[in-house]
Write a protein that holds these residues in place. Structure first.
Motif, PDB file in Angstrom:
ATOM      1  N   MET A   1       0.847  -1.198   0.000  1.00 40.14           N
ATOM      2  CA  MET A   1       0.000   0.000   0.000  1.00 40.14           C
ATOM      3  C   MET A   1       0.890   1.258   0.000  1.00 40.14           C
ATOM      4  SD  MET A   1      -3.277   0.632   2.433  1.00 40.14           S
ATOM      5  CE  MET A   1      -2.500   1.443   3.822  1.00 40.14           C
ATOM      6  N   ALA A   2       0.531   2.203  -0.843  1.00 42.96           N
ATOM      7  CA  ALA A   2       1.363   3.414  -0.924  1.00 42.96           C
ATOM      8  C   ALA A   2       1.219   4.241   0.352  1.00 42.96           C
ATOM      9  CB  ALA A   2       0.931   4.242  -2.126  1.00 42.96           C
ATOM     10  N   PHE A   3       2.306   4.899   0.716  1.00 42.20           N
ATOM     11  CA  PHE A   3       2.310   5.730   1.916  1.00 42.20           C
ATOM     12  C   PHE A   3       1.359   6.916   1.764  1.00 42.20           C
ATOM     13  CE2 PHE A   3       4.088   9.588   3.872  1.00 42.20           C
ATOM     14  CZ  PHE A   3       3.912   9.232   5.196  1.00 42.20           C
ATOM     15  N   GLU A   4       0.557   7.133   2.799  1.00 40.99           N
ATOM     16  CA  GLU A   4      -0.351   8.283   2.770  1.00 40.99           C
ATOM     17  C   GLU A   4      -0.159   9.094   4.039  1.00 40.99           C
ATOM     18  OE1 GLU A   4      -4.425   7.324   2.082  1.00 40.99           O
ATOM     19  OE2 GLU A   4      -3.904   6.045   0.395  1.00 40.99           O
ATOM     20  N   PRO A   5       0.326  10.316   3.910  1.00 40.04           N
ATOM     21  CA  PRO A   5       0.493  11.137   5.120  1.00 40.04           C
ATOM     22  C   PRO A   5      -0.864  11.524   5.697  1.00 40.04           C
ATOM     23  CG  PRO A   5       0.976  12.433   3.165  1.00 40.04           C
ATOM     24  CD  PRO A   5       0.722  11.027   2.699  1.00 40.04           C
ATOM     25  N   VAL A   6      -0.892  11.784   6.999  1.00 45.00           N
ATOM     26  CA  VAL A   6      -2.132  12.211   7.645  1.00 45.00           C
ATOM     27  C   VAL A   6      -2.652  13.485   6.970  1.00 45.00           C
ATOM     28  CG1 VAL A   6      -3.043  13.144   9.812  1.00 45.00           C
ATOM     29  CG2 VAL A   6      -1.626  11.091   9.828  1.00 45.00           C
ATOM     30  N   ARG A   7      -1.745  14.368   6.595  1.00 50.38           N
ATOM     31  CA  ARG A   7      -2.124  15.537   5.785  1.00 50.38           C
ATOM     32  C   ARG A   7      -0.958  15.869   4.873  1.00 50.38           C
ATOM     33  NH1 ARG A   7       0.650  19.558   8.261  1.00 50.38           N
ATOM     34  NH2 ARG A   7       1.192  19.104  10.420  1.00 50.38           N
ATOM     35  N   GLU A   8      -1.226  16.650   3.863  1.00 48.34           N
ATOM     36  CA  GLU A   8      -0.177  17.000   2.900  1.00 48.34           C
ATOM     37  C   GLU A   8       0.978  17.708   3.602  1.00 48.34           C
ATOM     38  OE1 GLU A   8       0.854  16.528  -0.372  1.00 48.34           O
ATOM     39  OE2 GLU A   8      -0.657  15.017   0.041  1.00 48.34           O
ATOM     40  N   MET A   9       2.201  17.350   3.245  1.00 47.18           N
ATOM     41  CA  MET A   9       3.340  18.042   3.836  1.00 47.18           C
ATOM     42  C   MET A   9       3.530  19.401   3.189  1.00 47.18           C
ATOM     43  SD  MET A   9       6.302  15.264   4.410  1.00 47.18           S
ATOM     44  CE  MET A   9       7.511  16.536   4.694  1.00 47.18           C
ATOM     45  N   LYS A  10       3.914  20.349   4.031  1.00 46.47           N
ATOM     46  CA  LYS A  10       4.148  21.689   3.523  1.00 46.47           C
ATOM     47  C   LYS A  10       5.461  21.706   2.754  1.00 46.47           C
ATOM     48  CE  LYS A  10       3.870  25.907   6.053  1.00 46.47           C
ATOM     49  NZ  LYS A  10       3.740  26.472   7.381  1.00 46.47           N
ATOM     50  N   LYS A  11       5.510  22.379   1.643  1.00 48.95           N
ATOM     51  CA  LYS A  11       6.773  22.479   0.915  1.00 48.95           C
ATOM     52  C   LYS A  11       7.501  23.715   1.415  1.00 48.95           C
ATOM     53  CE  LYS A  11       8.710  21.810  -3.653  1.00 48.95           C
ATOM     54  NZ  LYS A  11       9.809  21.075  -3.059  1.00 48.95           N
ATOM     55  N   LEU A  12       8.692  23.510   1.927  1.00 50.40           N
ATOM     56  CA  LEU A  12       9.447  24.635   2.480  1.00 50.40           C
ATOM     57  C   LEU A  12      10.327  25.262   1.413  1.00 50.40           C
ATOM     58  CD1 LEU A  12      10.715  23.171   5.868  1.00 50.40           C
ATOM     59  CD2 LEU A  12       9.085  25.011   5.577  1.00 50.40           C
ATOM     60  N   ASN A  13      10.390  26.569   1.456  1.00 49.18           N
ATOM     61  CA  ASN A  13      11.307  27.264   0.550  1.00 49.18           C
ATOM     62  C   ASN A  13      12.181  28.190   1.399  1.00 49.18           C
ATOM     63  OD1 ASN A  13      12.614  28.908  -1.274  1.00 49.18           O
ATOM     64  ND2 ASN A  13      10.873  28.986  -2.677  1.00 49.18           N
ATOM     65  N   TYR A  14      13.435  27.781   1.570  1.00 44.02           N
ATOM     66  CA  TYR A  14      14.342  28.519   2.463  1.00 44.02           C
ATOM     67  C   TYR A  14      14.490  29.978   2.032  1.00 44.02           C
ATOM     68  CZ  TYR A  14      18.690  29.961   4.748  1.00 44.02           C
ATOM     69  OH  TYR A  14      19.628  30.647   5.461  1.00 44.02           O
ATOM     70  N   ASP A  15      14.559  30.197   0.729  1.00 45.74           N
ATOM     71  CA  ASP A  15      14.781  31.577   0.265  1.00 45.74           C
ATOM     72  C   ASP A  15      13.657  32.516   0.706  1.00 45.74           C
ATOM     73  OD1 ASP A  15      17.238  31.135  -0.829  1.00 45.74           O
ATOM     74  OD2 ASP A  15      16.385  30.422  -2.731  1.00 45.74           O
ATOM     75  N   GLU A  16      12.457  31.964   0.849  1.00 40.92           N
ATOM     76  CA  GLU A  16      11.338  32.808   1.296  1.00 40.92           C
ATOM     77  C   GLU A  16      11.369  33.022   2.810  1.00 40.92           C
ATOM     78  OE1 GLU A  16       7.799  30.866   0.028  1.00 40.92           O
ATOM     79  OE2 GLU A  16       8.237  31.201  -2.108  1.00 40.92           O
TER      80      GLU A  16
END
Lengths: 82, 472
Positions: B1-16
């Motif tokens: 079974m494919a991994f399913e996170p409890v909720r979508e992970m936030k994509k971090l952008n260091y430059d921001e």
């Protein structure tokens, strides 16, 4: 039942000579007063008291104890009476 | 079974999110670093830099120099924390005793773990480390970080803490060393709302679960360590953050018996991947190893010429249970004797693979040397399937916890409780049948699991009556 357990926890905390105590000792005291109280119920009531700002956690890093806010312990360990 | 996170992970952008520019992060020259002098005399610590290994003293001096050159508005706690920490450590070396006061009521609201209060008892001499609290941060499964995450957390800690961190502590989490009480809630907010992570475990809690690289990169993994680690972390959030255990409790997950996270030694409950069918053998690949067409150990020891590969010397004779042999040109394994040492599989990974009926072995009771000395875990469940939603594993975990919470003394680890109540009593209480895998060697007394009421006549017998029927 949660309210009764909260009262039993507070009665134990206020009546104790100690300013901090282990969960297990607190649970034993509650069960003496309310024999049908389960460990989970005591934990829920203790968590509620923490969220209400009445109980506080004391942590050494390796083990954790509970205490009554304002009694004996402050955020600066050089203050207060242990 | 494919991994399913409890909720979508936030994509971090260091430059921001960055707090410091490149120039501010590299605000000193190598010459300045070489000539850096701590504001205190620290001869013993200087000595620690002279060994062949990287030194925390050098790292701390580097950080101290950077903080000297940052402007006041670029840090929210004392500029001199690193230098004061070094100064206090030298004082401790001189006097042979610590000057840290450990523990307290500091924390983040509603959480009983993750923050460890620490104070200096030489606050007048070293004022910037008067408060020097530790924050533990939950590491991702298998420590799969993105560079953006690491850079962002480093910036945050430079700004709100000492800039000193320990990656990673013995339990596995990131350890952020040294901040003040007023910074704790803002740090918790940044971790939760910006970095999309949680603080770790400390105190009488479930500690941050840790796993090996698992199926993400390793063909030996017998179950999805990352998924089980994530699942139990999410499922037992209350146990992670609201302490009600007698003492600390750790889960660790090894995907196979190679044990890359050493769960057998480092966790109260160790999950090790295993299989209950046969080791898979590719006889053509075995022949290729013997012929020298495939490099043994996947080339791991290839920098030196070890001579021609000798399967008898390097594999068969090293098998701890002597369960391997060659019959003609065929490698034969008596799988019933295999103890999962992994040596043959590691040496010839293209010829031998773990079986296909895979699951976990569960071991209990390892700990570091606090009371009775270091203790390895004891095998409890020889085999159990490990498939989502892991209800069988959760049921076992809760049976163990229930007994430990009921019977364990304050500050008694699970392994110490097992020793105190004895193995027969322990397994009976948690409902496990005795199994040969639970012991290292057969005992002298084969009646270890018998109870008096199970034996006709109990433990006492009339020796005269016996002798009337059995002459000496």
């Amino acid at each position: 039942m949660t309210e009764d357990i909260k009262k039993a926890i507070l009665a134990y905390a206020e009546g104790s000579n100690k300013t901090k105590f282990y969960f297990k000792d607190m649970e034993k005291a509650v069960v003496k007063t309310i024999p049908e109280a389960k460990m989970r119920d005591v934990k829920k009531a203790a968590t509620a008291l923490v969220n209400e700002g009445i109980l506080i956690y004391f942590s050494t890093g390796s083990s954790t104890m509970y205490g009554l806010k304002g009694r004996g312990m402050t955020e600066d360990p050089t203050e207060g009476t242990e | 079974m494919a991994f399913e996170p409890v909720r979508e992970m936030k994509k971090l952008n260091y430059d921001e999110m960055r707090i410091y520019s490149e120039a501010e992060l590299k605000n000193y020259t190598e010459e300045e670093l070489k000539s850096f002098k701590c504001k205190y005399e620290i001869p013993d610590l200087d000595e620690l830099e002279k060994g062949p290994w990287p030194s925390f003293v050098s790292d701390t001096k580097q950080e101290a120099l950077r903080r000297r050159k940052l402007s006041d508005d670029q840090m929210l706690i004392g500029r001199d924390v690193c230098e004061d920490m070094l100064g206090q450590l030298q004082t401790s070396f001189d006097e042979g005793e610590t000057h840290w006061k450990h523990g307290g009521i500091v924390g983040v609201f509603g959480y009983g773990g993750g923050v460890i209060g620490r104070y200096s008892d030489l606050a007048e001499k070293y004022p910037s480390i008067a408060m020097f609290h530790t924050v533990r941060v939950n590491q991702p499964a298998s420590k799969f970080y993105s560079t953006d995450f690491l850079k962002t957390i480093c910036d945050m800690w430079e700004y709100r803490g000492s800039g000193m961190m320990n990656l990673h502590g013995s339990t596995g989490d990131l350890v952020l060393l040294g901040t003040t009480t007023e910074q704790l809630e803002p740090i918790f907010y940044e971790l939760g709302h910006v970095l999309d992570t949680d603080i770790g475990g400390s105190g009488s809690n479930l500690r941050t679960p840790a796993c090996c690289i698992g199926k993400a990169r390793c063909e030996f993994a017998c179950y999805d360590t990352q998924d089980l680690c994530y699942d139990l972390t999410q499922y037992y959030q209350d146990e992670l953050h609201r302490p009600a255990f007698p003492y600390k409790f750790k889960f660790k997950f090894d995907g196979c018996p190679n044990g890359c996270v050493a769960s057998i030694a480092r966790s109260d409950m160790s999950f090790i991947g295993t299989w209950r069918d046969d080791i898979r053998i590719d006889q053509d690949a075995v022949k290729a190893y013997i012929a020298g067409d495939i490099v043994p150990n996947a080339g791991a020891h290839g920098k030196r010429d070890w001579g021609k590969f000798d399967i008898n010397k390097e594999v068969i004779s090293l098998c701890p249970t002597k369960c391997m042999s060659m019959e003609g040109d065929q490698l034969v394994i008596d799988n019933s004797e295999c103890v999962r040492c992994m040596h043959c599989i590691n040496t010839m990974p293209r010829a031998l693979k773990p079986g296909l009926d895979t699951g976990i072995t569960i071991l209990l009771g390892a700990k570091a040397p606090i009371l009775d000395g270091a203790q390895m875990a004891t095998l409890m469940v020889p085999f159990m399937k490990a498939e989502a939603p892991y209800d069988n594993i959760k049921a076992f975990v809760e049976r163990v916890w229930e007994f430990w919470m009921e019977e364990g003394k304050n500050r008694e680890r699970l392994g110490e409780l097992m020793q105190r109540v004895t193995l027969p009593k322990f397994i009976e209480t948690i409902g496990l049948p005795p199994a040969p895998q639970m012991v290292k060697a057969p005992r002298a007394n084969p009646y270890i699991f018998w109870k008096e009421e199970d034996v006709k006549g109990g433990w006492n017998r009339d020796i005269n009556d016996y002798r009337s029927r059995h002459k000496r």
